[in-house]
Write a protein that holds these residues in place. Structure first.
Motif, PDB file in Angstrom:
ATOM      1  N   ALA A 115      43.193  45.851  49.596  1.00  0.00           N
ATOM      2  CA  ALA A 115      42.983  45.796  48.190  1.00  0.00           C
ATOM      3  C   ALA A 115      41.607  46.181  47.826  1.00  0.00           C
ATOM      4  N   LEU A 116      41.361  46.749  46.945  1.00  0.00           N
ATOM      5  CA  LEU A 116      40.042  47.150  46.200  1.00  0.00           C
ATOM      6  C   LEU A 116      39.247  46.034  45.593  1.00  0.00           C
ATOM      7  N   GLN A 117      38.244  45.593  45.907  1.00  0.00           N
ATOM      8  CA  GLN A 117      37.660  44.358  45.284  1.00  0.00           C
ATOM      9  C   GLN A 117      36.193  44.674  44.796  1.00  0.00           C
ATOM     10  N   SER A 118      35.778  44.404  43.506  1.00  0.00           N
ATOM     11  CA  SER A 118      34.606  44.423  42.830  1.00  0.00           C
ATOM     12  C   SER A 118      33.568  43.743  43.500  1.00  0.00           C
ATOM     13  N   GLU A 119      32.371  44.049  43.692  1.00  0.00           N
ATOM     14  CA  GLU A 119      31.058  43.070  43.755  1.00  0.00           C
ATOM     15  C   GLU A 119      30.607  42.634  42.325  1.00  0.00           C
ATOM     16  N   GLU A 120      29.695  41.952  42.519  1.00  0.00           N
ATOM     17  CA  GLU A 120      29.177  41.234  41.394  1.00  0.00           C
ATOM     18  C   GLU A 120      28.846  42.137  40.105  1.00  0.00           C
ATOM     19  N   GLY A 121      29.585  42.005  39.087  1.00  0.00           N
ATOM     20  CA  GLY A 121      29.397  43.020  37.982  1.00  0.00           C
ATOM     21  C   GLY A 121      28.350  42.848  37.293  1.00  0.00           C
ATOM     22  N   GLY A 122      27.683  41.671  37.242  1.00  0.00           N
ATOM     23  CA  GLY A 122      26.303  41.818  36.338  1.00  0.00           C
ATOM     24  C   GLY A 122      25.232  42.195  36.966  1.00  0.00           C
ATOM     25  N   ARG A 123      25.476  43.097  38.420  1.00  0.00           N
ATOM     26  CA  ARG A 123      24.302  43.555  39.021  1.00  0.00           C
ATOM     27  C   ARG A 123      24.561  44.813  39.624  1.00  0.00           C
ATOM     28  N   PHE A 124      25.892  45.173  39.753  1.00  0.00           N
ATOM     29  CA  PHE A 124      26.379  46.303  40.289  1.00  0.00           C
ATOM     30  C   PHE A 124      27.003  47.213  39.257  1.00  0.00           C
ATOM     31  N   TYR A 125      27.117  48.560  39.446  1.00  0.00           N
ATOM     32  CA  TYR A 125      27.645  49.257  38.441  1.00  0.00           C
ATOM     33  C   TYR A 125      29.045  49.907  39.330  1.00  0.00           C
ATOM     34  N   HIS A 126      30.500  49.460  39.043  1.00  0.00           N
ATOM     35  CA  HIS A 126      31.544  50.035  39.704  1.00  0.00           C
ATOM     36  C   HIS A 126      31.205  50.091  41.513  1.00  0.00           C
ATOM     37  N   GLU A 127      30.659  48.957  41.664  1.00  0.00           N
ATOM     38  CA  GLU A 127      30.680  48.798  43.245  1.00  0.00           C
ATOM     39  C   GLU A 127      31.824  48.201  43.700  1.00  0.00           C
ATOM     40  N   GLN A 128      32.994  48.934  44.450  1.00  0.00           N
ATOM     41  CA  GLN A 128      33.850  48.383  45.008  1.00  0.00           C
ATOM     42  C   GLN A 128      34.163  48.538  46.495  1.00  0.00           C
ATOM     43  N   ASN A 129      34.701  47.506  47.110  1.00  0.00           N
ATOM     44  CA  ASN A 129      34.816  47.594  48.637  1.00  0.00           C
ATOM     45  C   ASN A 129      36.346  47.712  49.108  1.00  0.00           C
ATOM     46  N   ARG A 130      36.951  48.459  49.894  1.00  0.00           N
ATOM     47  CA  ARG A 130      38.215  48.177  50.498  1.00  0.00           C
ATOM     48  C   ARG A 130      38.446  46.727  51.032  1.00  0.00           C
TER      49      ARG A 130
END
Lengths: 456, 456
Positions: A391-406
């Motif tokens: 699954a693709l998971q977002s990192e912290e959306g308060g600091r990162f812009y569209h950062e996601q890790n598989r």
């Protein structure tokens, strides 16, 4: 209690499908505009002479430059921007037993950088600036339950790290409390079982990073009665319980401690402040702090406007990655017990030099034909029947812009070698949880994967 | 094996009395001259523009200034000099089973700052500069045994902290190995049993700090067979084994972790470099860096000359305390099990904000009629029959000049209250060892006292 919560994927308050629809609806209703603006136009933010960015209040976070020296790996000296937020925030989940089942009070929270802006978040997600009311607003919802929790009602309470490549020694207080009294369910909050949350973790970008890290610390086997608890559980769930409880490990914890001590003693990490304007390979314009080769990530300034029931707008810097990442665990049954292939990984922002990381943790954009990370090919070429989580998971959306890790978990073939390179080891879940109780042993990428283990 | 080593205070190689005499004789034979000299005359050392001192090689250690901000306690902002040695050193004890008894290969080592210059030291005591041969000398004795130890021969291997008020985040690798082959016993080395070393820890300034920290990690109860092992052991020894093995604790480990997480989250510690020349309350002359009020400690430059079999001479800075210190544990039987009264203590050089410390840890010179530390009066007024340990112990003689702490362990009266102030808790030995396995939980003062527990 927890076992019932794991098993229960339908609940009288909200079915899993209703939760999915609720999050989707909130995503449709909420208009989030993230507009890149010149740094000089970021209201309430200023740049120091050394190019670093700070909030005018002196609180929240800042973007600073660091000089990194290490004798680890092949790149032994570099400079980079990093998020500095030297305060411990609260990530708290409030739980309650209702009709014998444990429910978590979860929030549909907007974070501008998330791929889905609205994701399922802990009950409380507050920086020290938030809860000490730097913004002069009202106290965060439910904060008082956490502040006033009695020791016997605290299920879990740990300091855990954030991304060591992006945050300078950042830690949060991960806490789960149990309340006995009735709790008002505010708008944007819903009761969910652990089973529901874990099921949703197997879908893309629905459960946020903070939920994943808090739940990763919950050692499920501690809450399962030996016989009754296993009834109705899948074979994989039983295997996870076995791995969480067995004394039979391929490598002893004494050897793990020695292995990690040896690596921490061998590799030094020196981090010192440097000017953002003096970072070889990086350039700063009024629109971005970016590498000349376009690699890794850049810092941008944004204006965020959220139109919800009311309109809110603010400016802030965000970290924008240049490519997605991959976090993958290989697991393998050794003598009938699942073992996780764990890596000791040094990252510049780590609190304690090295943390335990997934088997593979890399930016996919860094992966070239040569020098591919150890085990990268193996996990990328896994056959469908080997894949337990994807699954693709977002990192912290308060600091990162569209950062996601598989997030990937792969079961190794029979023939997978037991002998590993020096920075890798095999651990049972029981051993992983031993380290996880103490702070700064498991990194956030490892914890994200551990939290998604579904015992159903 | 270890139990026999504990019980055996006379050994065929050296009786305890012979060891005492050997150390005394070495102290008589060795002429150590520590002469204070102006900083400007310290050969191989230089002062930077900011007043800090560095070795010309860039290695070993330096004396730097730090600016400390914290929201802990009443003094929330200060500057001070500190020892900076950002490298992990080896403190290693080589052991061997001979005729069924475990022996430790101990060294009579000269350290210029020790009250007795020659004390009993680990087999190996080497900074990274030592073992990577910055001094261009020969490799330290027995280093190869530690470097080449097989995982199964490593009994203990931990990263542990040094004094948080004097060292900036300094850590050492504490390691005990077991060898099977014959080991040559070099001059200045002797085989000793654990029982002998522990007995000598109850005398003043004979066993050095490094020995005490390494042995503190050895959980004696792990090496004792349930029934045979207790035969012949004193009642106190049996009580210690019970405290090391029981599941019955007054406060659960879950609560301890939550308590410590809460304190680490509550109190911030910001340490940043500052100029030694800009430290309010301190002045630097060519002879010392000293507080204007004469408190705490000062930095001096010395010329050391050691006349032994050969003559060695070098210059270095040393930290000289203004008074002795006190490290005291109160222990108490709760429901029949010994519990230790542990304090969470913030010190500016701590790697992780707070570490677990003895009940009382203070400089005696700081103790005034008002504001005496919690429990200070209790331990100072203990009746003789309450006192289990009372010995003066030197701190590291390579960095400190005549720094010694009174190590005291006091058994509480029946009526001693179980309720404690917020920064204190009760722990069984089992719980203490759980924390001790992981790095940076127990501070060196606590470890020094734990190591002196005698199970005879």
């Amino acid at each position: 209690m927890i076992i019932k919560s794991l098993a229960t994927k339908e609940n009288p308050f909200n079915s899993t499908q209703e939760i999915r629809e609720w999050i989707a609806r909130r995503n449709r209703e909420v208009k989030v505009k993230v507009e890149q603006i010149p740094f000089s136009e970021m209201k309430m933010w200023h740049s120091d002479e050394d190019g670093s960015f700070h909030h005018d209040s002196g609180k929240f976070f800042s973007i600073v430059g660091i000089d990194v020296k290490t004798d680890y790996g092949t790149n032994n000296h570099w400079r980079q921007p990093i998020i500095n937020q030297p305060e411990v925030g609260y990530l708290g989940i409030l739980t309650k037993v209702i009709d014998g089942v444990l429910y978590c009070l979860m929030q549909a929270k907007i974070e501008p950088g998330n791929v889905n802006c609205v994701q399922i978040s802990p009950t409380l997600q507050a920086t020290k600036s938030n809860y000490s009311r730097v913004h002069a607003g009202k106290s965060p919802n439910y904060l008082e339950y956490f502040v006033n929790a009695k020791p016997e009602n605290i299920i879990l309470d740990q300091l855990q790290s954030e991304q060591g490549a992006r945050f300078l020694r950042k830690r949060n207080r991960n806490i789960i409390i149990k309340v006995d009294e009735d709790v008002p369910v505010l708008e944007d909050f819903r009761w969910m079982t652990l089973g529901q949350i874990k099921e949703l973790m197997h879908e893309d970008n629905i459960v946020n990073m903070d939920t994943r890290t808090v739940l990763s610390g919950l050692k499920i086997s501690d809450y399962i009665t030996p016989i009754d608890g296993l009834r109705g559980m899948s074979e994989f769930g039983r295997d996870l319980i076995l791995s969480s409880t067995t004394n039979h490990s391929y490598i002893s914890t004494r050897e793990h401690l020695s292995w990690l001590t040896g690596l921490k003693a061998k590799y030094d990490l020196w981090v010192s402040p440097c000017s953002v304007l003096d970072m070889p390979g990086w350039k700063k314009t009024d629109r971005e702090i970016v590498r000349e080769d376009g690699k890794y990530f850049k810092i941008i300034g944004v204006n965020v406007t959220i139109s919800n029931r009311e309109v809110a707008s603010w400016c802030q810097p965000l970290v924008q990655p240049m490519q997605d990442g991959l976090c993958a665990f290989i697991i393998k049954k050794i003598n009938g017990v699942y073992h996780f292939l764990v890596q000791a990984k040094l990252e510049c922002g780590n609190f304690d030099v090295m943390e335990l990381a997934p088997t593979v943790q890399c930016l996919t954009g860094r992966v070239e034909d040569v020098n591919r990370p150890e085990f990268y090919d193996y996990v990328m070429n896994a056959r469908p029947e080997q894949i337990l989580i994807d699954a693709l998971q977002s990192e912290e959306g308060g600091r990162f812009y569209h950062e996601q890790n598989r997030n990937l978990m792969v079961e190794a073939d029979e023939g997978f070698p037991l002998d590993l390179p020096p920075q890798y080891t095999w651990m049972t879940l029981r051993q992983i949880y031993k380290f996880l109780r103490f702070n700064n042993y498991l990194n956030i990428q490892a914890r994200s994967l551990i939290s998604a283990l579904n015992y159903k």
